[in-house]
Design a protein around this motif. Structure first.
Motif, PDB file in Angstrom:
ATOM      1  N   GLY A 189       0.817  -1.201   0.000  1.00 52.31           N
ATOM      2  CA  GLY A 189       0.000   0.000   0.000  1.00 52.31           C
ATOM      3  C   GLY A 189       0.850   1.250   0.000  1.00 52.31           C
ATOM      4  O   GLY A 189       2.093   1.208  -0.006  1.00 52.31           O
ATOM      5  N   THR A 190       0.172   2.399   0.015  1.00 53.92           N
ATOM      6  CA  THR A 190       0.849   3.697   0.013  1.00 53.92           C
ATOM      7  C   THR A 190       0.227   4.595   1.074  1.00 53.92           C
ATOM      8  O   THR A 190      -0.896   4.364   1.528  1.00 53.92           O
ATOM      9  CB  THR A 190       0.737   4.397  -1.357  1.00 53.92           C
ATOM     10  OG1 THR A 190      -0.639   4.678  -1.626  1.00 53.92           O
ATOM     11  CG2 THR A 190       1.312   3.537  -2.465  1.00 53.92           C
ATOM     12  N   THR A 191       0.975   5.621   1.450  1.00 53.82           N
ATOM     13  CA  THR A 191       0.455   6.650   2.349  1.00 53.82           C
ATOM     14  C   THR A 191       0.669   8.017   1.721  1.00 53.82           C
ATOM     15  O   THR A 191       1.581   8.210   0.909  1.00 53.82           O
ATOM     16  CB  THR A 191       1.149   6.618   3.728  1.00 53.82           C
ATOM     17  OG1 THR A 191       2.541   6.929   3.561  1.00 53.82           O
ATOM     18  CG2 THR A 191       1.003   5.258   4.381  1.00 53.82           C
ATOM     19  N   SER A 192      -0.165   8.964   2.121  1.00 51.98           N
ATOM     20  CA  SER A 192      -0.050  10.306   1.552  1.00 51.98           C
ATOM     21  C   SER A 192       1.042  11.125   2.217  1.00 51.98           C
ATOM     22  O   SER A 192       1.575  12.063   1.623  1.00 51.98           O
ATOM     23  CB  SER A 192      -1.386  11.034   1.677  1.00 51.98           C
ATOM     24  OG  SER A 192      -1.821  11.072   3.026  1.00 51.98           O
ATOM     25  N   GLY A 250       5.032  10.981   1.726  1.00 57.32           N
ATOM     26  CA  GLY A 250       4.361   9.728   1.446  1.00 57.32           C
ATOM     27  C   GLY A 250       5.312   8.561   1.298  1.00 57.32           C
ATOM     28  O   GLY A 250       6.528   8.738   1.115  1.00 57.32           O
ATOM     29  N   THR A 251       4.762   7.357   1.392  1.00 56.33           N
ATOM     30  CA  THR A 251       5.572   6.140   1.364  1.00 56.33           C
ATOM     31  C   THR A 251       4.876   5.030   0.581  1.00 56.33           C
ATOM     32  O   THR A 251       3.668   5.094   0.310  1.00 56.33           O
ATOM     33  CB  THR A 251       5.821   5.611   2.795  1.00 56.33           C
ATOM     34  OG1 THR A 251       4.567   5.138   3.340  1.00 56.33           O
ATOM     35  CG2 THR A 251       6.397   6.678   3.695  1.00 56.33           C
ATOM     36  N   ILE A 252       5.658   4.004   0.244  1.00 59.03           N
ATOM     37  CA  ILE A 252       5.154   2.719  -0.231  1.00 59.03           C
ATOM     38  C   ILE A 252       5.598   1.694   0.806  1.00 59.03           C
ATOM     39  O   ILE A 252       6.762   1.685   1.223  1.00 59.03           O
ATOM     40  CB  ILE A 252       5.714   2.329  -1.611  1.00 59.03           C
ATOM     41  CG1 ILE A 252       5.426   3.422  -2.640  1.00 59.03           C
ATOM     42  CG2 ILE A 252       5.115   1.001  -2.080  1.00 59.03           C
ATOM     43  CD1 ILE A 252       6.106   3.185  -3.982  1.00 59.03           C
ATOM     44  N   PHE A 253       4.694   0.814   1.234  1.00 59.65           N
ATOM     45  CA  PHE A 253       5.026  -0.150   2.274  1.00 59.65           C
ATOM     46  C   PHE A 253       4.560  -1.552   1.899  1.00 59.65           C
ATOM     47  O   PHE A 253       3.722  -1.738   1.009  1.00 59.65           O
ATOM     48  CB  PHE A 253       4.393   0.255   3.613  1.00 59.65           C
ATOM     49  CG  PHE A 253       2.889   0.263   3.605  1.00 59.65           C
ATOM     50  CD1 PHE A 253       2.150  -0.897   3.841  1.00 59.65           C
ATOM     51  CD2 PHE A 253       2.194   1.443   3.370  1.00 59.65           C
ATOM     52  CE1 PHE A 253       0.765  -0.883   3.834  1.00 59.65           C
ATOM     53  CE2 PHE A 253       0.802   1.473   3.355  1.00 59.65           C
ATOM     54  CZ  PHE A 253       0.087   0.296   3.588  1.00 59.65           C
ATOM     55  N   SER A 254       5.106  -2.546   2.594  1.00 65.56           N
ATOM     56  CA  SER A 254       4.633  -3.924   2.507  1.00 65.56           C
ATOM     57  C   SER A 254       4.491  -4.471   3.914  1.00 65.56           C
ATOM     58  O   SER A 254       5.140  -3.994   4.854  1.00 65.56           O
ATOM     59  CB  SER A 254       5.580  -4.798   1.683  1.00 65.56           C
ATOM     60  OG  SER A 254       6.818  -4.956   2.351  1.00 65.56           O
ATOM     61  N   ARG A 284       9.627   2.491   0.003  1.00 66.21           N
ATOM     62  CA  ARG A 284       9.990   3.730  -0.674  1.00 66.21           C
ATOM     63  C   ARG A 284       9.490   4.919   0.145  1.00 66.21           C
ATOM     64  O   ARG A 284       8.364   4.894   0.650  1.00 66.21           O
ATOM     65  CB  ARG A 284       9.355   3.780  -2.077  1.00 66.21           C
ATOM     66  CG  ARG A 284       9.592   5.062  -2.849  1.00 66.21           C
ATOM     67  CD  ARG A 284      10.963   5.110  -3.445  1.00 66.21           C
ATOM     68  NE  ARG A 284      11.218   6.331  -4.219  1.00 66.21           N
ATOM     69  CZ  ARG A 284      12.375   6.591  -4.812  1.00 66.21           C
ATOM     70  NH1 ARG A 284      13.359   5.715  -4.751  1.00 66.21           N
ATOM     71  NH2 ARG A 284      12.552   7.704  -5.480  1.00 66.21           N
ATOM     72  N   GLU A 285      10.320   5.938   0.254  1.00 67.65           N
ATOM     73  CA  GLU A 285       9.916   7.192   0.889  1.00 67.65           C
ATOM     74  C   GLU A 285      10.010   8.280  -0.164  1.00 67.65           C
ATOM     75  O   GLU A 285      11.108   8.616  -0.630  1.00 67.65           O
ATOM     76  CB  GLU A 285      10.826   7.486   2.089  1.00 67.65           C
ATOM     77  CG  GLU A 285      10.801   6.382   3.147  1.00 67.65           C
ATOM     78  CD  GLU A 285      11.854   6.584   4.223  1.00 67.65           C
ATOM     79  OE1 GLU A 285      11.844   7.659   4.850  1.00 67.65           O
ATOM     80  OE2 GLU A 285      12.682   5.679   4.415  1.00 67.65           O
ATOM     81  N   PHE A 286       8.875   8.800  -0.566  1.00 68.26           N
ATOM     82  CA  PHE A 286       8.852   9.789  -1.647  1.00 68.26           C
ATOM     83  C   PHE A 286       9.522  11.082  -1.198  1.00 68.26           C
ATOM     84  O   PHE A 286       9.375  11.534  -0.054  1.00 68.26           O
ATOM     85  CB  PHE A 286       7.415  10.075  -2.085  1.00 68.26           C
ATOM     86  CG  PHE A 286       6.760   8.915  -2.786  1.00 68.26           C
ATOM     87  CD1 PHE A 286       7.126   8.574  -4.077  1.00 68.26           C
ATOM     88  CD2 PHE A 286       5.780   8.167  -2.148  1.00 68.26           C
ATOM     89  CE1 PHE A 286       6.524   7.510  -4.725  1.00 68.26           C
ATOM     90  CE2 PHE A 286       5.167   7.100  -2.786  1.00 68.26           C
ATOM     91  CZ  PHE A 286       5.548   6.760  -4.075  1.00 68.26           C
ATOM     92  N   ALA A 287      10.258  11.681  -2.149  1.00 69.95           N
ATOM     93  CA  ALA A 287      10.985  12.918  -1.863  1.00 69.95           C
ATOM     94  C   ALA A 287      10.433  14.109  -2.625  1.00 69.95           C
ATOM     95  O   ALA A 287      10.792  15.258  -2.342  1.00 69.95           O
ATOM     96  CB  ALA A 287      12.461  12.751  -2.214  1.00 69.95           C
ATOM     97  N   ASP A 316      10.691  -5.573  -3.762  1.00 70.79           N
ATOM     98  CA  ASP A 316      11.671  -5.448  -2.673  1.00 70.79           C
ATOM     99  C   ASP A 316      12.142  -4.003  -2.492  1.00 70.79           C
ATOM    100  O   ASP A 316      13.035  -3.727  -1.697  1.00 70.79           O
ATOM    101  CB  ASP A 316      12.865  -6.368  -2.905  1.00 70.79           C
ATOM    102  CG  ASP A 316      13.639  -6.030  -4.176  1.00 70.79           C
ATOM    103  OD1 ASP A 316      13.252  -5.069  -4.886  1.00 70.79           O
ATOM    104  OD2 ASP A 316      14.619  -6.737  -4.475  1.00 70.79           O
ATOM    105  N   GLY A 317      11.548  -3.081  -3.257  1.00 73.28           N
ATOM    106  CA  GLY A 317      11.889  -1.671  -3.131  1.00 73.28           C
ATOM    107  C   GLY A 317      12.941  -1.176  -4.089  1.00 73.28           C
ATOM    108  O   GLY A 317      13.194   0.039  -4.162  1.00 73.28           O
ATOM    109  N   THR A 318      13.556  -2.076  -4.853  1.00 76.40           N
ATOM    110  CA  THR A 318      14.575  -1.670  -5.815  1.00 76.40           C
ATOM    111  C   THR A 318      13.919  -1.276  -7.144  1.00 76.40           C
ATOM    112  O   THR A 318      12.738  -1.535  -7.377  1.00 76.40           O
ATOM    113  CB  THR A 318      15.576  -2.802  -6.070  1.00 76.40           C
ATOM    114  OG1 THR A 318      14.874  -3.930  -6.645  1.00 76.40           O
ATOM    115  CG2 THR A 318      16.229  -3.235  -4.777  1.00 76.40           C
TER     116      THR A 318
END
Length: 583
Positions: A164-167, A175-179, A191-194, A236-238
């Motif tokens: 999922g993702t967060t705002s 915001g982020t992408i998580f598992s 992932r941590e969006f910049a 895996d985030g890559t």
């Protein structure tokens, strides 16, 4: 003179209603539930779309319930059996104000809430479909090491892992992408969006799609013009890659919403952009090539305006909603082919007590019906659950090659033994059957199938030139997520043989294109399955019983006639109601 005016007015009303029927024969939706709010019902179902299986639907409301902080509900697809499964209470031990679509897996539901939990920054939860076992799997804490405010688009499930993702949240709070595992363990920020020109920002309405170990999604901001992005990333985030950076304007989109992936192509919608800046529907290949605007919303009475979430897809057709547009500017339900042709307004929401309005979420497709929610409208104005019936295509069989003239081998006897269905490979809209041949003399087969075990309502006859080894045939244009019961028997020019065993097969549903195999029990010993080449035969005809002539088409004709008459009179009635309300 007065009577003539009355008669003329009546004629015009009926004529207009008929024209409305002719151009929009399927324009009416059915209201399945009208939310009442208060402690005993939900209210304002904003963004979360419905989930379902078989005859059950599941959904969430943003408000209402015993604490006024939202609910989870279930109901049957005909509107009966409405039940509140969970009343959100907020605080450290519960979520509050849910906005995302539920994920249904077997007897489990997974979802998120926008607030609630120890830090009041949102939660991930699981619950059984009967309302028991509600569990908080994760409570978002924000900051550099966690996400905050999970996305409206909801979760994506693959095996036992949720994505999922967060705002908000992450190092830059963009915001982020998580598992996370479905039991709540293993929560990981992938992932941590910049933000900025080389990254996305604000994945608040993103729904991740997964294909071959790669996640695809959108952000509402970020990229060169800060108008949003489409990205891909390994699970895996890559390998994070920006596939498209939206620029807005007449030739691009702005503020993309959720997207869906099918056969290597991403389809999505944006809230703005396009010629009128009222939003678009677009497509792009998963390698970032081929970005195309399929539709640019223009608003007004004949188009939608501001789609708040992306469409769903079935059989090459996209279905979606917009928050505004249509005759009363209360939103629309639309369809468009994946090549951009055939844009049609299926329904223009009117609001009030007899209709919904402001549909923020996309419809849920199941068994040639669209099920959806509108955030307002209905008796109390707290929103509705609706359904819309789509035309059901005629099943089209793809069968082994016909013999040149369909020779008869009539010898005054039936085939010596019945065929035996071995197994079936089920896809979303087709089934491939494998069977042991009937005993000679045989030169043809009769397939019959239906939606219940003892009522075969479809079928066809075809000639089989080669009756050796294990045989196969494919039936296409079936409903997805539907149980079918198949049987087959051999025949010749004189008389048919005995029916085979009955094999129940359930067609697939969703983004997966892989087959689910159903094996007959008990399974007989047979030669290895040799798949025969396939070619089409004439359109299949109904089979109601052993004695029905295969040239009978009465059932389908009268069924369609009744349905169309019902829709016609419904259109007339709706026109009269609207006419007299105005005048």
């Amino acid at each position: 003179m007065g009577r003539r005016i009355v008669r003329l007015a009546f004629f015009l009303v009926v004529s207009i209603a008929f024209l409305s029927f002719a151009s929009r024969v399927n324009a009416a939706v059915t209201l399945l539930h009208e939310f009442a709010g208060g402690p005993s019902d939900g209210a304002t179902p904003y963004y979360g779309s419905l989930a379902g299986s078989g005859t059950k639907l599941y959904g969430i409301t943003y408000a209402g319930g015993s604490a006024g902080l939202g609910t989870i509900f279930s109901m049957n697809t005909d509107g009966s059996g409405y039940s509140i499964l969970h009343n959100f209470a907020g605080g450290g031990s519960d979520g509050a104000t849910p906005e995302s679509t539920l994920v249904l897996s077997g007897t489990k539901l997974y979802g998120t809430t926008f607030v609630g939990g120890d830090s009041s920054l949102g939660t991930i939860f699981s619950m059984n479909t009967d309302g028991t076992g509600f569990t908080l799997l994760h409570e978002f804490a924000g900051g550099a090491s966690d996400g905050s405010k999970p996305a409206i688009g909801g979760l994506t499930l693959s095996g036992s892992v949720l994505y999922g993702t967060t705002s908000l949240g992450g190092d830059s709070n963009k915001g982020t992408i998580f598992s996370m595992n479905t039991d709540g363990t293993g929560f990981t920020l992938l992932r941590e969006f910049a933000g900025g020109a080389s990254d996305g920002s604000d994945a608040s309405i993103s729904t991740l799609s997964l294909d071959s170990g790669v996640l695809y999604g959108t952000t509402a901001q970020g990229g060169d013009s800060n108008k949003g992005t489409i990205f891909s990333m390994n699970t895996d985030g890559t390998g994070f890659t920006l596939l498209h950076e939206f620029a807005g304007g007449a030739s691009d989109s702005d503020s993309p919403k959720s997207m869906i992936l099918r056969d290597g192509v991403i389809y999505g919608a944006s809230f703005s952009g396009g010629d009128s800046n009222f939003g678009t529907v677009y497509k792009i290949n998963t390698d970032g090539t081929g970005f195309t605007l399929l539709h640019e919303f223009a608003g007004g009475g004949s188009d939608g305006k501001w789609p708040f979430i992306g469409p769903v897809i079935s059989s090459g057709v996209l279905y979606g909603t917009s928050v505004q547009g249509g005759d009363t500017n209360a939103g629309v339900l639309y369809q468009i082919n994946t090549d951009g042709t055939g844009f049609t307004l299926l329904h223009e929401f009117a609001g009030g007590t007899a209709d919904g309005s402001s549909p923020y979420s996309h419809p849920f497709w199941m068994s040639y019906n669209l099920y959806g929610i509108a955030s307002a409208g209905g008796d109390t104005g707290n929103g509705v659950v609706y359904s819309y019936a789509l035309p059901v295509p005629t099943p089209v069989p793809t069968l082994p090659p016909l013999s040149a003239a369909g020779p008869s081998v009539c010898s005054a006897q039936a085939p010596s033994s019945a065929p035996h269905l071995l197994k079936a490979d089920a896809f979303n809209n087709s089934v491939k059957l494998y069977f042991v041949p009937a005993g000679e003399p045989v030169d043809r087969y009769y397939l019959a199938y239906g939606l219940t075990e003892n009522n075969p309502i479809y079928g066809f006859e075809y000639y089989q030139a080669d009756n050796t080894g294990a045989l196969s045939l494919t039936i296409k244009a079936l409903k997805s997520n539907t149980n079918y019961y198949f049987r087959i028997r051999g025949g010749n020019g004189c008389m048919p043989g005995a029916w085979s065993n009955i094999l129940r097969v359930k067609t697939g549903f969703g983004g997966s294109q892989s087959a689910t195999t159903f094996v007959a029990s008990p399974t007989p010993t047979a030669a290895s399955i040799n798949v025969n080449p396939t070619s089409p035969i004439p359109t299949a005809m109904p089979v109601l019983d052993d004695n029905q002539s295969t040239d009978s088409g009465t059932l389908g004709f009268w069924g369609n006639l009744c349905r169309n008459l019902k829709l016609f009179f419904s259109s007339i009635w709706q026109f009269f109601v609207g006419f007299f309300k105005r005048y």
